[in-house]
Design a protein around this motif. Structure first.
Motif, PDB file in Angstrom:
ATOM      1  N   CYS A  39       0.860  -1.176   0.000  1.00 26.28           N
ATOM      2  CA  CYS A  39       0.000   0.000   0.000  1.00 26.28           C
ATOM      3  C   CYS A  39       0.901   1.231   0.000  1.00 26.28           C
ATOM      4  O   CYS A  39       2.113   1.134   0.166  1.00 26.28           O
ATOM      5  N   VAL A  40       0.299   2.365  -0.252  1.00 27.25           N
ATOM      6  CA  VAL A  40       1.022   3.633  -0.191  1.00 27.25           C
ATOM      7  C   VAL A  40       0.230   4.573   0.713  1.00 27.25           C
ATOM      8  O   VAL A  40      -0.975   4.416   0.886  1.00 27.25           O
ATOM      9  N   PHE A  41       0.919   5.532   1.303  1.00 30.81           N
ATOM     10  CA  PHE A  41       0.258   6.492   2.187  1.00 30.81           C
ATOM     11  C   PHE A  41       1.022   7.801   2.168  1.00 30.81           C
ATOM     12  O   PHE A  41       2.160   7.873   1.700  1.00 30.81           O
ATOM     13  N   GLU A  56       0.605  18.903  -3.057  1.00 31.88           N
ATOM     14  CA  GLU A  56       1.879  18.211  -3.235  1.00 31.88           C
ATOM     15  C   GLU A  56       1.825  16.800  -2.635  1.00 31.88           C
ATOM     16  O   GLU A  56       2.332  15.844  -3.229  1.00 31.88           O
ATOM     17  N   HIS A  57       1.205  16.668  -1.479  1.00 34.19           N
ATOM     18  CA  HIS A  57       1.074  15.357  -0.846  1.00 34.19           C
ATOM     19  C   HIS A  57       0.203  14.430  -1.695  1.00 34.19           C
ATOM     20  O   HIS A  57       0.522  13.251  -1.868  1.00 34.19           O
ATOM     21  N   GLU A  63       1.612   9.317  -7.364  1.00 28.89           N
ATOM     22  CA  GLU A  63       2.849   8.837  -7.998  1.00 28.89           C
ATOM     23  C   GLU A  63       3.325   7.544  -7.331  1.00 28.89           C
ATOM     24  O   GLU A  63       3.748   6.603  -8.009  1.00 28.89           O
ATOM     25  N   SER A  64       3.246   7.481  -6.014  1.00 27.57           N
ATOM     26  CA  SER A  64       3.625   6.255  -5.316  1.00 27.57           C
ATOM     27  C   SER A  64       2.719   5.100  -5.716  1.00 27.57           C
ATOM     28  O   SER A  64       3.183   3.980  -5.944  1.00 27.57           O
ATOM     29  N   ILE A  67       3.691   3.849  -9.190  1.00 30.38           N
ATOM     30  CA  ILE A  67       4.910   3.041  -9.158  1.00 30.38           C
ATOM     31  C   ILE A  67       4.599   1.601  -8.758  1.00 30.38           C
ATOM     32  O   ILE A  67       5.180   0.656  -9.286  1.00 30.38           O
ATOM     33  N   LEU A  68       3.663   1.416  -7.819  1.00 28.46           N
ATOM     34  CA  LEU A  68       3.281   0.070  -7.383  1.00 28.46           C
ATOM     35  C   LEU A  68       2.144  -0.525  -8.215  1.00 28.46           C
ATOM     36  O   LEU A  68       1.618  -1.579  -7.888  1.00 28.46           O
ATOM     37  N   ASP A  69       1.769   0.176  -9.289  1.00 34.50           N
ATOM     38  CA  ASP A  69       0.701  -0.273 -10.186  1.00 34.50           C
ATOM     39  C   ASP A  69      -0.638  -0.391  -9.449  1.00 34.50           C
ATOM     40  O   ASP A  69      -1.420  -1.312  -9.685  1.00 34.50           O
ATOM     41  N   LEU A  70      -0.880   0.547  -8.524  1.00 32.41           N
ATOM     42  CA  LEU A  70      -2.159   0.620  -7.816  1.00 32.41           C
ATOM     43  C   LEU A  70      -3.012   1.702  -8.456  1.00 32.41           C
ATOM     44  O   LEU A  70      -2.539   2.816  -8.676  1.00 32.41           O
ATOM     45  N   ASN A  71      -4.241   1.383  -8.740  1.00 33.89           N
ATOM     46  CA  ASN A  71      -5.159   2.352  -9.326  1.00 33.89           C
ATOM     47  C   ASN A  71      -5.960   3.031  -8.222  1.00 33.89           C
ATOM     48  O   ASN A  71      -6.568   2.365  -7.391  1.00 33.89           O
TER      49      ASN A  71
END
Length: 101
Positions: A39-41, A56-57, A63-64, A67-71
């Motif tokens: 996951c990304v956060f 910006e966050h 973008e994160s 990179i992990l191919d999460l939609n």
């Protein structure tokens, strides 16, 4: 000072496109992100009712995820608006916001 356990707190969380009572917001025990960190956060601060560098966050969150191919099935503007709405609904003046995908 007694700290209220996380599962007993009042308030709302926005999950899967819906506002859910804090105590009812949960994920399955076999969630992939929980077990494997897939996951990304973002960690976003709010000071005196002003969200610090929200755009910006949110950009970095997307973008994160890319990179992990999460939609992320919501537009960035929608995410920003929900974050703003939640801080108002929760009456957060100073604190920490943590969107997780």
């Amino acid at each position: 000072m007694q700290i209220v356990p996380f599962d007993k707190r009042d308030g709302l969380i926005w999950i899967n496109g819906l506002y859910v009572k804090w105590k009812d917001a949960n994920i399955h025990v076999l969630n992939h992100g929980l077990h494997y960190g897939s996951c990304v956060f973002e960690g976003i601060r709010i000071y005196n009712g002003k969200i610090f560098k929200l755009e910006e966050h949110t950009e970095r969150l997307y973008e994160s995820a890319r990179i992990l191919d999460l939609n992320i099935p919501f537009e960035k503007t929608k995410i920003n608006e929900i974050i703003k709405q939640l801080t108002i609904k929760q009456k957060v003046e100073n604190g920490y916001i943590r969107p997780v995908v």
